[in-house]
Structure formats: structure tokens, C-alpha cells
Design a protein around this motif. Sequence first.
Motif, PDB file in Angstrom:
ATOM      1  N   GLN A 364      63.939 -26.361  63.819  1.00 24.65           N
ATOM      2  CA  GLN A 364      62.985 -26.846  63.386  1.00 24.65           C
ATOM      3  C   GLN A 364      61.893 -26.467  63.980  1.00 24.65           C
ATOM      4  OE1 GLN A 364      62.467 -31.028  65.748  1.00 24.65           O
ATOM      5  NE2 GLN A 364      60.463 -30.673  65.686  1.00 24.65           N
ATOM      6  N   GLU A 365      62.070 -25.226  65.507  1.00 27.16           N
ATOM      7  CA  GLU A 365      61.338 -25.047  65.865  1.00 27.16           C
ATOM      8  C   GLU A 365      60.707 -23.540  65.194  1.00 27.16           C
ATOM      9  OE1 GLU A 365      58.935 -25.224  68.183  1.00 27.16           O
ATOM     10  OE2 GLU A 365      59.502 -27.242  68.413  1.00 27.16           O
ATOM     11  N   LEU A 366      61.943 -23.169  64.703  1.00 22.67           N
ATOM     12  CA  LEU A 366      61.782 -21.173  63.895  1.00 22.67           C
ATOM     13  C   LEU A 366      61.389 -21.664  62.112  1.00 22.67           C
ATOM     14  CD1 LEU A 366      63.676 -20.030  66.052  1.00 22.67           C
ATOM     15  CD2 LEU A 366      61.127 -19.751  65.822  1.00 22.67           C
ATOM     16  N   GLN A 367      60.540 -23.227  61.638  1.00 22.89           N
ATOM     17  CA  GLN A 367      61.341 -22.922  60.454  1.00 22.89           C
ATOM     18  C   GLN A 367      60.250 -22.097  59.501  1.00 22.89           C
ATOM     19  OE1 GLN A 367      60.466 -27.118  58.984  1.00 22.89           O
ATOM     20  NE2 GLN A 367      58.414 -27.711  60.786  1.00 22.89           N
ATOM     21  N   GLU A 368      59.128 -21.488  60.005  1.00 27.72           N
ATOM     22  CA  GLU A 368      58.002 -20.930  59.468  1.00 27.72           C
ATOM     23  C   GLU A 368      58.739 -19.512  59.051  1.00 27.72           C
ATOM     24  OE1 GLU A 368      55.121 -18.566  62.965  1.00 27.72           O
ATOM     25  OE2 GLU A 368      56.763 -20.145  63.880  1.00 27.72           O
ATOM     26  N   PHE A 369      59.942 -18.754  60.110  1.00 25.13           N
ATOM     27  CA  PHE A 369      60.705 -18.126  59.731  1.00 25.13           C
ATOM     28  C   PHE A 369      62.149 -18.631  57.865  1.00 25.13           C
ATOM     29  CE2 PHE A 369      59.984 -17.181  63.361  1.00 25.13           C
ATOM     30  CZ  PHE A 369      58.394 -16.134  63.170  1.00 25.13           C
ATOM     31  N   ASN A 370      62.177 -19.599  57.787  1.00 26.06           N
ATOM     32  CA  ASN A 370      62.788 -20.826  56.423  1.00 26.06           C
ATOM     33  C   ASN A 370      64.107 -19.893  56.961  1.00 26.06           C
ATOM     34  OD1 ASN A 370      61.008 -20.463  54.547  1.00 26.06           O
ATOM     35  ND2 ASN A 370      60.478 -18.773  54.313  1.00 26.06           N
ATOM     36  N   PRO A 371      64.620 -20.879  57.848  1.00 23.25           N
ATOM     37  CA  PRO A 371      65.775 -20.333  58.446  1.00 23.25           C
ATOM     38  C   PRO A 371      66.800 -21.551  57.365  1.00 23.25           C
ATOM     39  CG  PRO A 371      65.027 -22.151  60.262  1.00 23.25           C
ATOM     40  CD  PRO A 371      63.652 -21.732  59.410  1.00 23.25           C
ATOM     41  N   VAL A 372      68.184 -20.390  57.576  1.00 24.18           N
ATOM     42  CA  VAL A 372      69.308 -21.006  56.887  1.00 24.18           C
ATOM     43  C   VAL A 372      70.557 -21.110  58.222  1.00 24.18           C
ATOM     44  CG1 VAL A 372      69.284 -20.063  54.739  1.00 24.18           C
ATOM     45  CG2 VAL A 372      70.112 -18.934  56.367  1.00 24.18           C
ATOM     46  N   LYS A 373      71.781 -21.995  58.113  1.00 29.16           N
ATOM     47  CA  LYS A 373      72.075 -22.445  59.522  1.00 29.16           C
ATOM     48  C   LYS A 373      74.503 -22.420  58.369  1.00 29.16           C
ATOM     49  CE  LYS A 373      72.489 -27.290  59.460  1.00 29.16           C
ATOM     50  NZ  LYS A 373      71.672 -28.568  60.129  1.00 29.16           N
ATOM     51  N   ILE A 374      75.141 -21.699  59.321  1.00 26.16           N
ATOM     52  CA  ILE A 374      76.099 -22.073  59.575  1.00 26.16           C
ATOM     53  C   ILE A 374      76.593 -22.482  60.655  1.00 26.16           C
ATOM     54  CG2 ILE A 374      78.085 -20.889  59.233  1.00 26.16           C
ATOM     55  CD1 ILE A 374      76.936 -18.573  58.440  1.00 26.16           C
ATOM     56  N   VAL A 375      77.291 -24.014  60.145  1.00 30.35           N
ATOM     57  CA  VAL A 375      77.759 -24.711  61.409  1.00 30.35           C
ATOM     58  C   VAL A 375      79.161 -26.049  61.165  1.00 30.35           C
ATOM     59  CG1 VAL A 375      75.112 -25.544  62.670  1.00 30.35           C
ATOM     60  CG2 VAL A 375      75.930 -26.777  61.147  1.00 30.35           C
ATOM     61  N   GLY A 376      79.896 -26.243  61.981  1.00 21.23           N
ATOM     62  CA  GLY A 376      80.727 -26.659  62.335  1.00 21.23           C
ATOM     63  C   GLY A 376      80.683 -28.006  60.863  1.00 21.23           C
ATOM     64  N   GLY A 377      81.710 -28.464  60.243  1.00 20.34           N
ATOM     65  CA  GLY A 377      81.613 -30.088  58.321  1.00 20.34           C
ATOM     66  C   GLY A 377      81.069 -29.214  58.392  1.00 20.34           C
ATOM     67  N   GLU A 379      80.125 -27.591  53.820  1.00 25.78           N
ATOM     68  CA  GLU A 379      81.436 -27.427  52.800  1.00 25.78           C
ATOM     69  C   GLU A 379      81.503 -25.439  52.505  1.00 25.78           C
ATOM     70  OE1 GLU A 379      82.963 -28.938  51.041  1.00 25.78           O
ATOM     71  OE2 GLU A 379      82.657 -30.802  52.272  1.00 25.78           O
ATOM     72  N   ILE A 380      82.564 -25.251  52.293  1.00 26.50           N
ATOM     73  CA  ILE A 380      82.693 -23.420  52.443  1.00 26.50           C
ATOM     74  C   ILE A 380      81.244 -23.349  51.525  1.00 26.50           C
ATOM     75  CG2 ILE A 380      83.664 -21.910  51.034  1.00 26.50           C
ATOM     76  CD1 ILE A 380      86.252 -22.709  51.702  1.00 26.50           C
ATOM     77  N   GLU A 381      81.338 -23.581  49.937  1.00 25.62           N
ATOM     78  CA  GLU A 381      80.262 -23.348  48.901  1.00 25.62           C
ATOM     79  C   GLU A 381      78.851 -23.566  49.732  1.00 25.62           C
ATOM     80  OE1 GLU A 381      82.223 -26.435  48.805  1.00 25.62           O
ATOM     81  OE2 GLU A 381      83.197 -24.937  47.275  1.00 25.62           O
ATOM     82  N   ASP A 382      78.822 -24.511  50.753  1.00 26.56           N
ATOM     83  CA  ASP A 382      77.500 -24.850  51.838  1.00 26.56           C
ATOM     84  C   ASP A 382      77.147 -23.383  52.356  1.00 26.56           C
ATOM     85  OD1 ASP A 382      75.896 -26.796  49.975  1.00 26.56           O
ATOM     86  OD2 ASP A 382      77.190 -28.099  51.554  1.00 26.56           O
ATOM     87  N   LYS A 383      78.347 -22.999  53.164  1.00 27.44           N
ATOM     88  CA  LYS A 383      78.028 -21.647  54.063  1.00 27.44           C
ATOM     89  C   LYS A 383      77.552 -20.279  52.753  1.00 27.44           C
ATOM     90  CE  LYS A 383      81.513 -23.102  57.527  1.00 27.44           C
ATOM     91  NZ  LYS A 383      82.628 -22.840  58.402  1.00 27.44           N
ATOM     92  N   GLN A 384      78.820 -20.258  51.769  1.00 28.34           N
ATOM     93  CA  GLN A 384      78.441 -19.421  51.164  1.00 28.34           C
ATOM     94  C   GLN A 384      76.549 -19.436  51.086  1.00 28.34           C
ATOM     95  OE1 GLN A 384      80.624 -16.888  51.130  1.00 28.34           O
ATOM     96  NE2 GLN A 384      78.771 -15.305  50.108  1.00 28.34           N
TER      97      GLN A 384
END
Length: 500
Positions: A364-377, A379-384
Motif C-alpha cells: 500500500q505505502e509503496l504503490q507508486e513503484f508498481n509493486p508485485v508480491k510473492i506470499v504463501g497461499g 497459486e504457482i501461476e500467480d507467483k510466476q
Amino acid sequence: YHQFIVSPETIQEIEKYKNIFDEQRKVADVKIAASKAIEANIEIPNLKGELFPFQKAGVQFIENTGGKTLLADEMGLGKTVQAISWTLLHPEKIPILVVCPATLKINWQREFQKWSDIKSCIINSQDTNLRPIKNVDVYIINYDIVDRMKDLLHKMNFQIIILDEVHYCKNIKRKRTKAINELVKTIPHIIAITGTPILNRPIELYNTLKMLSPINFGNYFEYASRYCGMSRTRWGLDVLGATNIQELSDKLRSTVMIRREKKDVLAELPDKTRVVVPQSCDLKQYKKVEDNLVSYLIEIKNKSKLQAEKSSQVEQLTMMEYCKQEAVKAKLPLFIEWAKDFIEENGKLVIFAHHKEFVDKLMQELQEFNPVKIVGGMEIEDKQKSIDTFMTNKDCKLIICSLKAAGVGITLTVTSYVAFLELGWTPAEHDQAEDRLHRIGQKDNVTCYYFIAENTIEETIYNLIQEKRKVFTQLMQDKTIINEERTNIMHDLINKLIGG
């Protein structure tokens, strides 16, 4: 058709000027080469430790410019120690003022302690009665408070000013820039430090260059029209362009700037560099939680063996995790400020965290940098998809990873910078996370930033992990060892917390 007759005197005059220009060009070429030098024979008195050859060349360059230097080496090449080393060459030039972002003040103090016997102190906003302190030669202040303390700073009669992350002074309309511009007029030596690829927007460099060398960079309009593509628009002057960049680069290198890149000196650098960024935080809430934890641990220690076993390791771990989270909450606003500065100046960054609430807050706080994430839960496709976006989309400057979900099996070699907001429990967890960047395909040295809240459980855990890392270097891949490490670290941590 006109016939021009050139007299022998005129030819002599032309030859004379040609020789002068040739000489000037040769001198400039020598200076340009010096600004890329990766070794030098220079002895630094009273330095605690040994510099890399390219760092010695940096100190020599500062000396050659009479201590009016733009130290612009790429991130991770040790600009701080080069600046400190030059001050050791000139012990008579005191006191020294270091101006830096608030998140780097403690780091500067620690670097002076690590490399020298020079005593330093940190200036805070409440120090309204600033005056020279006996045996203290270095005063460290953050940019945000320079303006309100400028009169007191003037009276201190500083001989050297070090401006770290000098892009903080790029906007001449800001109060802090005006205050620093006034301050440097009376300070003989200025070391301006930046790691940014600074020629993208030359106008942002102008104020710094004028401070360092008004003879070469004193005329704003000349500079803006030559190097910033200055043009008139219906809204005024547009100076955001970049023109004649090679010429500007040569001019900078032959006057005030030294810049080496990792690839130029990589043979000398280790594969990975770990940097602790210590923070002084408001620990009021944290201390309550830590006191509870310590009381609980002492209580267990005093129980009988049977009762103690009932207070299972899981319960102890839960309470320690809660304490760790409180430390993260205390430093989070500072970390966000640091991350914004870092990404703006250096490009892409990988951040490792652990708890969902912190990952969400960062997103939320760093959204100006168009962040993406990899977290538990996920799907493999979303991580990729997150990995691909980070690796290929230039606008996506940030990927926020969970230590557990992104610790193994993924490649993030598009950047060589990683920051840890939260710590795990074992050296292996951190090694695996760091190695997401340091894989086949990563040609750069990887710099790993550990953002640590001072005087908290985090500091103790980080130090224990470093100790264990030395012991377990050969056994990192053995999963049973990894579990044992956690138990060992927890055991040592309990002893440290309760003074056992």
C-alpha cells in the motif's frame, strides 16, 4: 573569387592556440582517467582496516580535487569509507559535518567507529543548544533539520562537510537546499556523495556542481541550454531534457566527479555484501512487550523441569515472534522512507518480509513503484506472473517476498539489491533469500541490506545468526541442521534476554 593570404604570424598564432588546446585536452584526459581509476598507492594514517585498491584510488581523487568532490561510485562500492579515509589524511581539518537522510545517521556514526578513532555525535531536532563538544570532531545531522539549526551550525566553523545522498539538495526552492547552499559558502571542503546514475536528468545535478566548482558550473543558463535541452514553452522554461551527455560526463570527470561501476571493480568485490542499516526508533510500546517476554522466560526458568516442559517451545517461539513483530512496527515508517529513497535513486529492489500485515502495508505505502508480491497461499501461476513482471517490466520497481514462499526456487537477478524488513531464525533462511538474486545470470555483486531496530530483539537475533553462519558454513544444505540452528539460536537468545 577571393584569395585569402594568411600571414606567417597568423599561422604561428593558430599553431600556438592549437598547442594550448592539445595540452588542455591531454590534461583533461589524464583527469578523466583518474576519475575511473581502480588503484592507487596512498597510505591512510590511523585507518582501522584495509581498503580495496579502487577505494584507495577514490581517496586519491578526493585529494587531487582538494576535497571538493562528487563521489559518485555505484551503490555498494564503499563511498562512506572513502570519505572517512580522506578525513584521516587531514586530521587538522576539523570539525566535520555529515549531512544525510535520517535513516542513515546511526550508520554514519558506526562507520566512523569501525574505520577510525574519530569521535562523532548525532544532532537531533531537540538539540537547540548546539555547541562544540570536547574530543568530538564529527557532527552528524539529517537534512530535515538543517534549516532550523543553520545559525547554530554556522557558528561551529566546520572545515569539511560531507553531503550523503546529495540528491536531497537538488531542488533550489527547498528550505534545506537553501540552508545548505548558505552553509557551504564558509566550509572549505565539500564531499558530495551519490550512487545514482546521475546523468539521466542533468538539471538535478546543477546545484551540487555549483557548490563544488562555481568556476566550471557557475552559469545556470549556459548549463541548462547546453546539457538540459533548455527550451521555452508557454509555461516557462523546460529544463528536464538531457543533451550533450558525453561532453558533460567528460567535463564532470575532468573537474569534480569520480565514478566507478561494480562491473569495473567486480574482481575485487565478494559475491555478496551484507550491510546493516541500524535505526533508532521509538521503543515505548516495544519495551512493554519485551519486558513481558523476559518476565515469562524467567518464570519458566524458575519452574520445575516438568512444569517447564509444559511451557512448550512453541509457546516460547510465539512470544518471541510477537516481540519481533513489535520491533518491526517500531521501525516500519523509517523503513518505508528508506525504501522510497532507495528505489528512486537506484531502481529495482527486492524486499523480504514475513507477516501478512507488513507485506500488505508495504504494498500500500509503496504503490507508486508498481509493486508485485510473492506470499504463501498464492497459486504457482500467480507467483510466476509476479516474477515475470518484476524481471521484465521497467515500471515495476519492487517485489515484496515472504521469506517462506520465496526463499527457494525463484530467480530475481534483474536487480542486485535486497532488503530484509523481517528476520528469520536461521542463517540458511537468509542465505536462500539472498541467493534469489545471486544466481547464474547475476553478474553483479549482490548487496543485502538488513534494516535493524537498535536495542531490540532484532539486533540480538541478527548477531546470533552471523555467529552461527560462521559455524555452519559447510552444512547449510542439511535440513536437520537448519532445524537445530533455530533451536540453538532460540536457546542463545533466551540466555541473552534473561542474562543467563
